[in-house]
Design a protein around this motif. Sequence first.
Motif, PDB file in Angstrom:
ATOM      1  N   ARG A 301       0.823  -1.214   0.000  1.00  0.00           N
ATOM      2  CA  ARG A 301       0.000   0.000   0.000  1.00  0.00           C
ATOM      3  C   ARG A 301       0.853   1.258   0.000  1.00  0.00           C
ATOM      4  O   ARG A 301       0.415   2.314  -0.440  1.00  0.00           O
ATOM      5  N   GLU A 302       2.075   1.157   0.518  1.00  0.00           N
ATOM      6  CA  GLU A 302       2.969   2.299   0.580  1.00  0.00           C
ATOM      7  C   GLU A 302       3.997   2.297  -0.545  1.00  0.00           C
ATOM      8  O   GLU A 302       4.729   3.267  -0.725  1.00  0.00           O
ATOM      9  N   ARG A 303       4.044   1.233  -1.303  1.00  0.00           N
ATOM     10  CA  ARG A 303       5.033   1.104  -2.379  1.00  0.00           C
ATOM     11  C   ARG A 303       4.746   2.126  -3.476  1.00  0.00           C
ATOM     12  O   ARG A 303       3.602   2.516  -3.698  1.00  0.00           O
ATOM     13  N   LEU A 304       5.785   2.566  -4.149  1.00  0.00           N
ATOM     14  CA  LEU A 304       5.591   3.474  -5.278  1.00  0.00           C
ATOM     15  C   LEU A 304       4.646   2.865  -6.295  1.00  0.00           C
ATOM     16  O   LEU A 304       4.757   1.680  -6.621  1.00  0.00           O
ATOM     17  N   ASP A 305       3.724   3.649  -6.806  1.00  0.00           N
ATOM     18  CA  ASP A 305       2.926   3.176  -7.921  1.00  0.00           C
ATOM     19  C   ASP A 305       3.673   3.479  -9.215  1.00  0.00           C
ATOM     20  O   ASP A 305       4.709   4.151  -9.223  1.00  0.00           O
ATOM     21  N   ALA A 306       3.152   2.963 -10.314  1.00  0.00           N
ATOM     22  CA  ALA A 306       3.874   3.056 -11.580  1.00  0.00           C
ATOM     23  C   ALA A 306       4.023   4.499 -12.043  1.00  0.00           C
ATOM     24  O   ALA A 306       5.072   4.896 -12.568  1.00  0.00           O
ATOM     25  N   ALA A 307       2.978   5.305 -11.874  1.00  0.00           N
ATOM     26  CA  ALA A 307       3.047   6.693 -12.330  1.00  0.00           C
ATOM     27  C   ALA A 307       4.117   7.466 -11.570  1.00  0.00           C
ATOM     28  O   ALA A 307       4.876   8.252 -12.148  1.00  0.00           O
ATOM     29  N   THR A 308       4.178   7.251 -10.252  1.00  0.00           N
ATOM     30  CA  THR A 308       5.178   7.942  -9.449  1.00  0.00           C
ATOM     31  C   THR A 308       6.586   7.469  -9.801  1.00  0.00           C
ATOM     32  O   THR A 308       7.516   8.275  -9.924  1.00  0.00           O
ATOM     33  N   ALA A 309       6.738   6.162  -9.966  1.00  0.00           N
ATOM     34  CA  ALA A 309       8.048   5.627 -10.336  1.00  0.00           C
ATOM     35  C   ALA A 309       8.510   6.197 -11.666  1.00  0.00           C
ATOM     36  O   ALA A 309       9.679   6.552 -11.852  1.00  0.00           O
ATOM     37  N   PRO A 368      -1.565  12.532 -13.965  1.00  0.00           N
ATOM     38  CA  PRO A 368      -1.789  11.626 -12.851  1.00  0.00           C
ATOM     39  C   PRO A 368      -3.108  10.906 -13.009  1.00  0.00           C
ATOM     40  O   PRO A 368      -4.121  11.484 -13.407  1.00  0.00           O
ATOM     41  N   ALA A 369      -3.110   9.635 -12.706  1.00  0.00           N
ATOM     42  CA  ALA A 369      -4.315   8.834 -12.837  1.00  0.00           C
ATOM     43  C   ALA A 369      -4.318   7.776 -11.764  1.00  0.00           C
ATOM     44  O   ALA A 369      -3.296   7.411 -11.221  1.00  0.00           O
ATOM     45  N   PRO A 370      -5.503   7.247 -11.407  1.00  0.00           N
ATOM     46  CA  PRO A 370      -5.537   6.182 -10.422  1.00  0.00           C
ATOM     47  C   PRO A 370      -4.711   5.006 -10.879  1.00  0.00           C
ATOM     48  O   PRO A 370      -4.696   4.661 -12.048  1.00  0.00           O
ATOM     49  N   SER A 371      -4.034   4.387  -9.925  1.00  0.00           N
ATOM     50  CA  SER A 371      -3.233   3.220 -10.277  1.00  0.00           C
ATOM     51  C   SER A 371      -4.136   2.048 -10.547  1.00  0.00           C
ATOM     52  O   SER A 371      -5.302   2.019 -10.167  1.00  0.00           O
ATOM     53  N   ALA A 372      -3.579   1.044 -11.213  1.00  0.00           N
ATOM     54  CA  ALA A 372      -4.364  -0.138 -11.507  1.00  0.00           C
ATOM     55  C   ALA A 372      -4.787  -0.849 -10.242  1.00  0.00           C
ATOM     56  O   ALA A 372      -5.734  -1.615 -10.227  1.00  0.00           O
ATOM     57  N   ALA A 373      -4.064  -0.597  -9.173  1.00  0.00           N
ATOM     58  CA  ALA A 373      -4.414  -1.220  -7.903  1.00  0.00           C
ATOM     59  C   ALA A 373      -5.461  -0.427  -7.152  1.00  0.00           C
ATOM     60  O   ALA A 373      -5.878  -0.791  -6.070  1.00  0.00           O
ATOM     61  N   GLY A 374      -5.925   0.678  -7.709  1.00  0.00           N
ATOM     62  CA  GLY A 374      -6.961   1.469  -7.082  1.00  0.00           C
ATOM     63  C   GLY A 374      -6.456   2.567  -6.205  1.00  0.00           C
ATOM     64  O   GLY A 374      -7.200   3.140  -5.439  1.00  0.00           O
ATOM     65  N   GLY A 375      -5.186   2.901  -6.264  1.00  0.00           N
ATOM     66  CA  GLY A 375      -4.633   3.958  -5.436  1.00  0.00           C
ATOM     67  C   GLY A 375      -5.112   5.308  -5.893  1.00  0.00           C
ATOM     68  O   GLY A 375      -5.596   5.495  -6.997  1.00  0.00           O
ATOM     69  N   PRO A 376      -5.010   6.310  -5.022  1.00  0.00           N
ATOM     70  CA  PRO A 376      -5.468   7.642  -5.384  1.00  0.00           C
ATOM     71  C   PRO A 376      -4.547   8.282  -6.393  1.00  0.00           C
ATOM     72  O   PRO A 376      -3.398   7.895  -6.531  1.00  0.00           O
ATOM     73  N   PRO A 377      -5.024   9.281  -7.137  1.00  0.00           N
ATOM     74  CA  PRO A 377      -4.161   9.961  -8.100  1.00  0.00           C
ATOM     75  C   PRO A 377      -2.981  10.597  -7.406  1.00  0.00           C
ATOM     76  O   PRO A 377      -3.116  11.177  -6.338  1.00  0.00           O
ATOM     77  N   GLY A 378      -1.834  10.519  -8.069  1.00  0.00           N
ATOM     78  CA  GLY A 378      -0.642  11.176  -7.538  1.00  0.00           C
ATOM     79  C   GLY A 378      -0.294  10.733  -6.151  1.00  0.00           C
ATOM     80  O   GLY A 378      -0.116  11.532  -5.254  1.00  0.00           O
ATOM     81  N   ARG A 379      -0.192   9.444  -5.921  1.00  0.00           N
ATOM     82  CA  ARG A 379       0.045   8.921  -4.582  1.00  0.00           C
ATOM     83  C   ARG A 379       1.402   9.353  -4.072  1.00  0.00           C
ATOM     84  O   ARG A 379       2.369   8.642  -4.200  1.00  0.00           O
ATOM     85  N   TYR A 380       1.480  10.520  -3.468  1.00  0.00           N
ATOM     86  CA  TYR A 380       2.748  10.974  -2.899  1.00  0.00           C
ATOM     87  C   TYR A 380       2.621  10.923  -1.391  1.00  0.00           C
ATOM     88  O   TYR A 380       2.771  11.902  -0.704  1.00  0.00           O
ATOM     89  N   ARG A 381       2.310   9.744  -0.855  1.00  0.00           N
ATOM     90  CA  ARG A 381       2.190   9.586   0.587  1.00  0.00           C
ATOM     91  C   ARG A 381       3.564   9.511   1.215  1.00  0.00           C
ATOM     92  O   ARG A 381       4.437   8.827   0.730  1.00  0.00           O
ATOM     93  N   GLY A 382       3.684  10.153   2.375  1.00  0.00           N
ATOM     94  CA  GLY A 382       4.877   9.997   3.173  1.00  0.00           C
ATOM     95  C   GLY A 382       6.153  10.173   2.392  1.00  0.00           C
ATOM     96  O   GLY A 382       6.379  11.148   1.722  1.00  0.00           O
ATOM     97  N   TRP A 383       6.988   9.181   2.488  1.00  0.00           N
ATOM     98  CA  TRP A 383       8.339   9.320   1.953  1.00  0.00           C
ATOM     99  C   TRP A 383       8.373   9.245   0.443  1.00  0.00           C
ATOM    100  O   TRP A 383       9.393   9.491  -0.161  1.00  0.00           O
ATOM    101  N   LYS A 384       7.245   8.906  -0.226  1.00  0.00           N
ATOM    102  CA  LYS A 384       7.275   8.879  -1.684  1.00  0.00           C
ATOM    103  C   LYS A 384       7.650  10.253  -2.221  1.00  0.00           C
ATOM    104  O   LYS A 384       8.378  10.381  -3.198  1.00  0.00           O
TER     105      LYS A 384
END
Length: 695
Positions: A301-309, A368-384
């Motif tokens: 859940r905290e891992r980088l999503d593809a868009a952020t990576a 920015p778009a939702p990840s395929a895993a359903g994460g929010p757009p632009g998931r820049y949580r915490g240390w991301k």
Amino acid sequence: MHNEDRAGRAGDGARGPEDRRSGDDPRRPDAGAPQEWPRTPPHAAPPTPRTVIDGRYELLEPIGSGGMGEVWKAHDLRLRRFVAVKGLLDRNSMTPATQTAALQRARREAEAIAKIEHQNVVTVHDQVETDNQVWIVMKLLEAKSLGDLLSGEGVLAVPRAATIGLQVVQGLRAVHAASVVHRDVKPGNVLVRDDGLAILVDFGIATFEGADRVTRTGSVIGTPPYLAPELFAPASPGPTPASDLWALGVTLYEMVEGRVPFAGHEVWEVQENIRQSPDPAIRFAGPLAPVIQGLLITDPRERLDAATAEAMLREVLGDPAAPNAARAASATHPPTAVSTPNPSTPAPGPAVPPPAPAPAPVMSTPPPAPSAAGGPPGRYRGWKVAAAVVCVALLAGAGWVASRGNGEKGGDGDRAGSVQGQGEGHAGSGSKERWKDTHPTLEIGVKDDQPGLSKFDKKTRTYQGYDIDLAYAIAESMGYGKGEVAFTTVATDYRSTALKTKQVDLVIASYSITDDRKTASPGGYSVDFAGPYYEASRGFLVREKSSKYTINDSSDLRDLGVEVCTARESTYEKALPKQGFTMAKSQPNTYQDCLDKLLDPKSDVYAVASDDIILAGYVEANPGKVRRLENIQGAEGYGVAMRPKTPVLKGEVCSALRTILAGRIWEDMYKENLSGLVGDKNPPGRPELTECQGL
């Protein structure tokens, strides 16, 4: 897929879950395998010499075979070209009882893979079903596998590794957009052409919506060192896009460090290595380190999503996407935006080896778009966010040079390509002192009661919010890992004391920058600031309904003379009486205490004075109970506070803030944490770092 170096290699291999190559070098599970597929499949002979599939595809020679089917080099008689034809069913290993189910799965797999159209994913030309077999017709590729490159060269220079990683993640976005999970991302399944184009291949064990779990009759599906840790759990939901991204992180690590981060031939070995050392040492990755760390977060859940990576890899390469690059549909499933080739990029043709490996064509970055895993757009949580900050900070000085020779074998000798930090805050030969050299843990004082800004979640036992994201970002820029940051709750009237007594190194707690706080006063302590990183307006919070007074705006508070509560030693405590407002007889040390008084119908407090962003968080947390009045004159510039006469610390913090405010990171943090509170998608104007001038 086994590593091989064959002109005319198939774009997709075939092998089963047992194909783990027990004799491989433990440093690189993808190396040491036979360099060519066997000329004859071990358990399946050609159906008939020169068999023609569907009257069109003439099978010439087997390229590969395994538990998941067989691959043939074939000739397309209609278009007169060579292709790769993969049979998805290993018919000899099937019983009549499993034949129907396997056939149905193969059809779904073929349909899913055929939906993916992306230059970094093997091209599927056709799907044919004959004689209880499902065939996929693919482009025949002339390229070496990344596994072969690593076997021959040991490691890759950081820019080259980042270029390959960028292309792989773009391919994965297309794969995931088609609701497919590759499930076996590794160097052996990435082909690299002589012109630098990287292509993701081998969907032999790919899964898709509704497919089965990671284990099947006790066998592990995939290559152990590349399997995400969540797949080991008994209650695992099975492979997800996040597990593909973990495998990408392992692959990136292997490219630059010369070994896999978690070695082992068996699943239990890899699992134990992850458990004992979840943060593998990263020595030679330079600006790729934050990307790798983000992809190797054990919690999916905290891992980088593809868009952020992808965005972070672009930062490493110093190559933001071309704004006018075209975006073509990459799949029939639209949940994830997918990068597509720049229209100016020539179509792949016969490879002509250049004098040196060239970077691959640049792809366009989707919004920015939702990840395929359903994460929010632009998931820049915490240390991301922090990870992206480090990428930019390392490159901003223009002094970082990735000069590791492609022929290095990953030893500990002269590493010309090791990252050289820019400016104060990076130790090493000829470098200045770093704060981390004498402070192995970065202690940061934060609030715990400000939704959106800084809130402590009792269920997860973690702090969340804009200030927390900023804290992690600054810490990462200073060289701290996530586990090397410690948060301490500080009340408004205790912030300077926490700094004075050295309980914390920094305070990031909506701490407004004022002249009197920078100057020692009787009974108080002076602090130094870096910033401001955010500017808030002043406002009031009142009860939604009051049986005694009607309060429509701030002038009603003044005219009625009702009590206003604010935090002790806040800027409002001195400013509001001068403007004619009646203050409560005693002020508490937190705004939350003021809110509690406001919600108490027996209390004489009828308003809470604070910053608009803090009040907006309280409104969201107490729907129907409180409301905000219009803002009043004045603004609060939030700064990062520290003890005076700490130039090393201030220099590093200011350097990090410049990077954050210069790019999209600041905007993304705002959109992630604050835009929903204030109802404005666009962040306010970027503040000028007046407290960092001259540094």
